[in-house]
Write a protein that holds these residues in place. Sequence first.
Motif, PDB file in Angstrom:
ATOM      1  N   ARG A 196     108.991  45.100  65.712  1.00 17.65           N
ATOM      2  CA  ARG A 196     109.415  43.722  65.938  1.00 17.65           C
ATOM      3  C   ARG A 196     108.760  42.740  64.959  1.00 17.65           C
ATOM      4  NH1 ARG A 196     108.322  42.497  72.056  1.00 17.65           N
ATOM      5  NH2 ARG A 196     106.904  44.279  71.992  1.00 17.65           N
ATOM      6  N   GLY A 197     107.853  43.218  64.119  1.00 17.64           N
ATOM      7  CA  GLY A 197     107.202  42.353  63.152  1.00 17.64           C
ATOM      8  C   GLY A 197     106.140  41.460  63.743  1.00 17.64           C
ATOM      9  N   VAL A 198     105.640  41.813  64.923  1.00 18.99           N
ATOM     10  CA  VAL A 198     104.607  41.012  65.570  1.00 18.99           C
ATOM     11  C   VAL A 198     103.272  41.144  64.853  1.00 18.99           C
ATOM     12  CG1 VAL A 198     103.310  40.679  67.717  1.00 18.99           C
ATOM     13  CG2 VAL A 198     105.762  41.160  67.798  1.00 18.99           C
ATOM     14  N   ALA A 199     102.942  42.362  64.427  1.00 17.46           N
ATOM     15  CA  ALA A 199     101.663  42.624  63.766  1.00 17.46           C
ATOM     16  C   ALA A 199     101.827  43.824  62.844  1.00 17.46           C
ATOM     17  CB  ALA A 199     100.567  42.890  64.795  1.00 17.46           C
ATOM     18  N   THR A 200     100.927  43.939  61.874  1.00 16.73           N
ATOM     19  CA  THR A 200     100.961  45.074  60.963  1.00 16.73           C
ATOM     20  C   THR A 200     100.242  46.272  61.577  1.00 16.73           C
ATOM     21  OG1 THR A 200      98.861  44.528  59.891  1.00 16.73           O
ATOM     22  CG2 THR A 200     100.862  43.475  59.016  1.00 16.73           C
ATOM     23  N   VAL A 201     100.431  47.431  60.963  1.00 16.81           N
ATOM     24  CA  VAL A 201      99.706  48.630  61.385  1.00 16.81           C
ATOM     25  C   VAL A 201      98.201  48.383  61.350  1.00 16.81           C
ATOM     26  CG1 VAL A 201      99.114  50.991  60.698  1.00 16.81           C
ATOM     27  CG2 VAL A 201     101.514  50.276  60.772  1.00 16.81           C
ATOM     28  N   ALA A 202      97.714  47.774  60.283  1.00 18.27           N
ATOM     29  CA  ALA A 202      96.279  47.505  60.157  1.00 18.27           C
ATOM     30  C   ALA A 202      95.801  46.533  61.225  1.00 18.27           C
ATOM     31  CB  ALA A 202      95.969  46.954  58.763  1.00 18.27           C
ATOM     32  N   ASP A 203      96.609  45.522  61.540  1.00 16.59           N
ATOM     33  CA  ASP A 203      96.233  44.560  62.576  1.00 16.59           C
ATOM     34  C   ASP A 203      96.077  45.259  63.935  1.00 16.59           C
ATOM     35  OD1 ASP A 203      96.246  42.390  60.860  1.00 16.59           O
ATOM     36  OD2 ASP A 203      98.340  41.871  61.288  1.00 16.59           O
ATOM     37  N   ILE A 204      97.000  46.136  64.252  1.00 16.68           N
ATOM     38  CA  ILE A 204      96.953  46.822  65.545  1.00 16.68           C
ATOM     39  C   ILE A 204      95.767  47.767  65.603  1.00 16.68           C
ATOM     40  CG2 ILE A 204      98.178  48.492  67.007  1.00 16.68           C
ATOM     41  CD1 ILE A 204     100.773  47.049  66.096  1.00 16.68           C
ATOM     42  N   ASP A 205      95.494  48.476  64.519  1.00 22.04           N
ATOM     43  CA  ASP A 205      94.301  49.327  64.491  1.00 22.04           C
ATOM     44  C   ASP A 205      93.035  48.493  64.692  1.00 22.04           C
ATOM     45  OD1 ASP A 205      95.478  51.776  64.309  1.00 22.04           O
ATOM     46  OD2 ASP A 205      95.137  52.055  62.161  1.00 22.04           O
ATOM     47  N   THR A 206      92.980  47.329  64.052  1.00 25.28           N
ATOM     48  CA  THR A 206      91.816  46.449  64.214  1.00 25.28           C
ATOM     49  C   THR A 206      91.706  45.958  65.652  1.00 25.28           C
ATOM     50  OG1 THR A 206      91.912  45.733  61.900  1.00 25.28           O
ATOM     51  CG2 THR A 206      90.750  44.292  63.448  1.00 25.28           C
ATOM     52  N   ALA A 207      92.846  45.588  66.243  1.00 24.40           N
ATOM     53  CA  ALA A 207      92.847  45.067  67.609  1.00 24.40           C
ATOM     54  C   ALA A 207      92.250  46.074  68.593  1.00 24.40           C
ATOM     55  CB  ALA A 207      94.269  44.698  68.027  1.00 24.40           C
ATOM     56  N   ILE A 208      92.540  47.347  68.399  1.00 23.96           N
ATOM     57  CA  ILE A 208      92.006  48.372  69.308  1.00 23.96           C
ATOM     58  C   ILE A 208      90.588  48.778  68.913  1.00 23.96           C
ATOM     59  CG2 ILE A 208      92.288  50.735  70.133  1.00 23.96           C
ATOM     60  CD1 ILE A 208      94.255  48.724  71.350  1.00 23.96           C
ATOM     61  N   ALA A 209      90.378  49.075  67.627  1.00 22.89           N
ATOM     62  CA  ALA A 209      89.077  49.598  67.185  1.00 22.89           C
ATOM     63  C   ALA A 209      87.951  48.584  67.346  1.00 22.89           C
ATOM     64  CB  ALA A 209      89.158  50.060  65.732  1.00 22.89           C
ATOM     65  N   VAL A 266     104.256  54.931  58.411  1.00 21.00           N
ATOM     66  CA  VAL A 266     103.527  55.695  57.400  1.00 21.00           C
ATOM     67  C   VAL A 266     103.088  54.779  56.261  1.00 21.00           C
ATOM     68  CG1 VAL A 266     103.727  57.507  55.650  1.00 21.00           C
ATOM     69  CG2 VAL A 266     104.618  57.897  57.965  1.00 21.00           C
ATOM     70  N   ALA A 267     103.981  53.891  55.841  1.00 22.67           N
ATOM     71  CA  ALA A 267     103.629  52.952  54.769  1.00 22.67           C
ATOM     72  C   ALA A 267     102.499  52.030  55.213  1.00 22.67           C
ATOM     73  CB  ALA A 267     104.855  52.135  54.373  1.00 22.67           C
ATOM     74  N   GLY A 268     102.505  51.660  56.492  1.00 23.42           N
ATOM     75  CA  GLY A 268     101.445  50.799  57.000  1.00 23.42           C
ATOM     76  C   GLY A 268     100.091  51.474  57.001  1.00 23.42           C
ATOM     77  N   VAL A 269     100.054  52.735  57.394  1.00 27.69           N
ATOM     78  CA  VAL A 269      98.797  53.481  57.371  1.00 27.69           C
ATOM     79  C   VAL A 269      98.328  53.685  55.933  1.00 27.69           C
ATOM     80  CG1 VAL A 269      97.725  55.715  57.846  1.00 27.69           C
ATOM     81  CG2 VAL A 269      99.146  54.626  59.579  1.00 27.69           C
ATOM     82  N   ASP A 270      99.275  54.008  55.040  1.00 31.53           N
ATOM     83  CA  ASP A 270      98.912  54.182  53.629  1.00 31.53           C
ATOM     84  C   ASP A 270      98.297  52.898  53.059  1.00 31.53           C
ATOM     85  OD1 ASP A 270      99.801  56.772  53.641  1.00 31.53           O
ATOM     86  OD2 ASP A 270     101.754  56.324  52.719  1.00 31.53           O
ATOM     87  N   ALA A 271      98.872  51.765  53.418  1.00 28.55           N
ATOM     88  CA  ALA A 271      98.336  50.487  52.927  1.00 28.55           C
ATOM     89  C   ALA A 271      96.964  50.205  53.535  1.00 28.55           C
ATOM     90  CB  ALA A 271      99.307  49.356  53.258  1.00 28.55           C
TER      91      ALA A 271
END
Length: 303
Positions: A196-209, A266-271
Amino acid sequence: MSTVAVVGTGVIGASWAAHFLAHGLDVVATDPASDAEEKLRDDVTAILPPDDAAIDRLRFVADAGEAAAAADFVQENGPEREDVKHALFAVLDEAARPDVILASSSSGLLPSVIARGCPRHPERVVIGHPFNPPHLIPLVEVVPGRDTAPEVVDRAVEFYTSVGKRPIRLSQELPGHVANRLQAALWQEAYSLVERGVATVADIDTAIAYGPGLRWAVLGPFANQHLSGGAGGLAHVLRHLGPPTEAWWRDLGRVHLTPELAETLVAGVDAELAGTDHDRLVAARDAVLDRLLAAKAAQPDLP
């Protein structure tokens, strides 16, 4: 028990083998891959402390039946396919002594389905699902099937506890067991938020980690929710935050893992991990896990 058969020596099997060796057990391992023994010894050596003599208690055989016949407990780690499990468990069922537990590391298959491959003794089949990597993460989910004898579940729990694991016993079987279903619920919303474009893969990883994941590493979701309620505990939280939480549930995304979404993830994790060395990242994760587990063990007030 003195000897464990590790059947299937991929990532999970090698980690199990190292864990059993580190806890003083003999391991007889087997895998059909042509380079399996060399790879297993390299993997186990990398996990154990340098010059650890435990590696001398590792024996490799080509035949799964031979491994099962020599074992007091069998930990199976084959591919997540019913046909493969049935063929493999037929061999194990024929070769292992009748009192030997046949435990599968399956992350999602039902034990009753796996036990169809054991016409002789389906009562000794149980899921013993670890979390990766098994030599570090204490959790093991022990799941009985329809025909699993209650004493087999008791013995499996006792065995895993004796080698430093933290087993939980499920009262009924269901796909994915417990921990993977909880993960899947989080992944569903995480994937939806990215889609939905709410957050990036990196943002979500940060939010949890750097958010709830830190607390979850110390206490589970119920205990943490109880503490967040102050003196009123969980009852207070459910009374005051229950209604808005139900509204959030109704707004959670229903996502389909389309090729386009998979490519985006996958592109989000790569970035996110660009420029990061994979092996060093794994080593850093494992080092933090080691320190975290040691810190938790030193806190007698934690459950």
